[in-house]
Every structure is written in structure tokens, then in C-alpha cells.
Design an enzyme around this catalytic site. Structure first.
Site, short mmCIF file in Angstrom:
data_model
loop_
_atom_site.label_atom_id
_atom_site.label_comp_id
_atom_site.label_asym_id
_atom_site.label_seq_id
_atom_site.Cartn_x
_atom_site.Cartn_y
_atom_site.Cartn_z
NE ARG A 13 5.61 4.10 7.46
CZ ARG A 13 4.54 3.50 7.30
NH1 ARG A 13 4.27 2.48 6.85
NH2 ARG A 13 3.39 4.18 7.72
NE ARG A 56 1.00 5.07 11.26
CZ ARG A 56 1.96 4.17 11.31
NH1 ARG A 56 3.21 4.74 12.01
NH2 ARG A 56 2.08 3.24 10.49
CE LYS A 83 -3.34 -2.54 6.43
NZ LYS A 83 -2.64 -2.21 7.63
NE ARG A 143 -4.88 3.96 7.03
CZ ARG A 143 -3.78 3.57 6.16
NH1 ARG A 143 -3.68 3.26 5.05
NH2 ARG A 143 -2.71 3.26 7.26
NE ARG A 174 6.42 -0.50 9.81
CZ ARG A 174 5.00 -0.31 9.68
NH1 ARG A 174 4.58 -1.42 9.46
NH2 ARG A 174 4.36 0.91 9.68
#
Ligand code: AMP
Length: 223
Positions: free
Chosen positions: A161, A172, A14, A93, A128
Site C-alpha cells: 500500500r 495515521r 482488524k 473513525r 505488509r
């Protein structure tokens, strides 16, 4: 004016697509995760009260209280750069968050749901790296920067992160299935009511393929 919601699990791409689409259509790119990361680093809340423990909640892979998130998003949407439209990446969310913007008559044109398998998610998230100020994301294998650990545009350092580890990602994903996935039904109903358009996108594919499909949808609907 285009107002878009990108719905989907963490690691579904996203954020990457939100950067591309916001540049192409000159609309604001609003990521609640990015707002929270900056809030934790720079403490700039424009007068909104918050408790620093939200950082621990994020690191554990849990959702932040609706109340804080809703205040942050309502304030953000009122800023001048949203006059041409916006993409909401990572908001709403929960059903409560979706209702909050509906009740404030903030209308949405498109909801685009990114569908991706859990295995792809984990593979994309581990490895990432992000550039904190812009929110640009890279991946050591799939989308490496020109120089390891350095942002292509600014030359500044990239970071991993603190919630991009296997344990937090699993949490998550659990939160996503429990609280966010029910939004698919919510927005299907909004589609039936004629309030917005709802699209489901296969997000297991490459960045360029997903981007092409999104652009086609925008074009088909005259944006
Ligand atoms: P993201 O950058 O979208 O992956 O978000 C990172 C983390 O920020 C999430 O795991 C949550 O802890 C928090 N967060 C971001 N957006 C929301 C939201 N709309 N509601 C609740 N928590 C959020």
C-alpha cells in the site's frame, strides 16, 4: 443478524480478523479503506460525487472527509449481502461518523476494540502486502503468501500500500489518537445505556489467539 464494529489503530489486525470472522459467520466484511482504494483504482462510486484528491489525503495518512465516508458506508450497508449482518472495519473513525449511523437507527450489537502498542503497529505495517480485489493481507515475515508477491487464492499479484511507509504510519497513528480513540468513551457510554456490547481485546498477540478470543465472545453471546 450480527452487526459488529472493529475499532483500533492501523495495523492492529482488524482487517485480518474481519476476513476470518466474516467467513465463519457469513456476514459482510466492510472496510472503508478498501472501498476507497477500489474507488481510486476503478472510479466506481455508484452515483456518489467525489473528488480524486482524496487519494493524496490517504497517502499522507490523513482521514478523508466525513461527508464522503458516511455516504459510502450508508450505501454499502443497504446492499443485499448485509442482510445477515456486517463487520465495519475502519468505520467509524470520528465521533461524527459514529453519530451518523446512530441517527440513521443503524443499530450495532458489538464493538470490539483492538488494543496494540505503537511499536507492534509499525512492525506489522512495514512489510505488509495486500491483494487489492479481495482485501486479503499478508506480511513478508509474519504471514507470508505461499509464493512471494502472489495471492494464495487467485494467483494474482500482491501490492504494498502507498500509505504503508514509516512517515504515513506515524501520521495515521496521530490521526487515530486525535480523532478515533475518543470513540472508546463514546461506545463505553453506549454500553452503559444498554445499546450494545463493548469488548476490549489484547491485539498484540498472534492472529490465531485473537481469533480464538473473538469466537469465544461470539459464542458466549449466542451467535
Ligand atoms: P485503512 O485501510 O482502514 O487503514 O484505511 C486507509 C486510509 O483510508 C486511512 O488512513 C484514511 O485515509 C482512509 N479512511 C479509511 N476509513 C476511513 C474513515 N472511516 N474515515 C476517514 N478516512 C478513512
Amino acid at each position: 443478524m450480527i452487526r459488529v464494529i472493529f475499532l483500533g489503530p492501523p495495523g492492529s489486525g482488524k482487517g485480518t480478523q474481519a476476513h476470518l470472522i466474516s467467513n465463519k459467520y457469513n456476514i459482510a466484511n466492510i472496510s472503508t479503506g478498501e472501498i476507497l482504494r477500489k474507488l481510486s483504482l476503478y472510479n466506481q462510486s455508484n452515483g456518489i460525487d467525489f473528488d480524486n484528491t482524496f487519494v493524496n489525503t490517504m497517502n499522507a495518512g490523513h482521514l478523508i472527509d466525513d461527508e464522503l465516508i458516511i455516504k459510502l458506508i450508508i450505501q454499502r450497508i443497504q446492499q443485499a449481502d448485509c442482510s445477515n449482518g456486517f463487520i465495519l472495519d475502519g468505520f467509524p473513525r470520528t465521533i461524527n461518523q459514529a453519530l451518523s449511523i446512530k441517527q440513521k437507527n443503524i443499530s450495532i450489537d458489538f464493538v470490539m476494540e483492538f488494543n496494540v502498542s505503537d511499536i507492534v503497529v509499525i512492525d506489522r505495517i512495514i512489510g505488509r502486502q495486500i491483494h487489492i480485489n479481495s482485501g486479503r493481507t499478508y506480511h513478508v515475515k509474519y504471514n507470508p503468501p505461499k509464493h512471494y508477491g502472489i495471492d494464495d487464492m487467485t494467483g494474482e499479484k500482491l501490492i504494498f500500500r502507498t500509505d504503508d511507509n514509516v512517515e504515513a504510519v506515524q501520521q495515521r497513528l496521530d490521526q487515530y489518537y486525535k480523532y478515533t480513540k475518543p470513540l472508546s468513551k463514546f461506545y463505553e457510554k453506549e454500553l452503559e445505556l444498554g445499546n450494545l456490547l463493548y469488548f476490549s481485546v489484547n491485539a498484540n498477540r498472534k492472529v490465531s489467539q485473537i481469533y480464538k478470543e473473538l469466537i469465544n465472545i461470539f459464542k458466549l453471546h449466542k451467535f
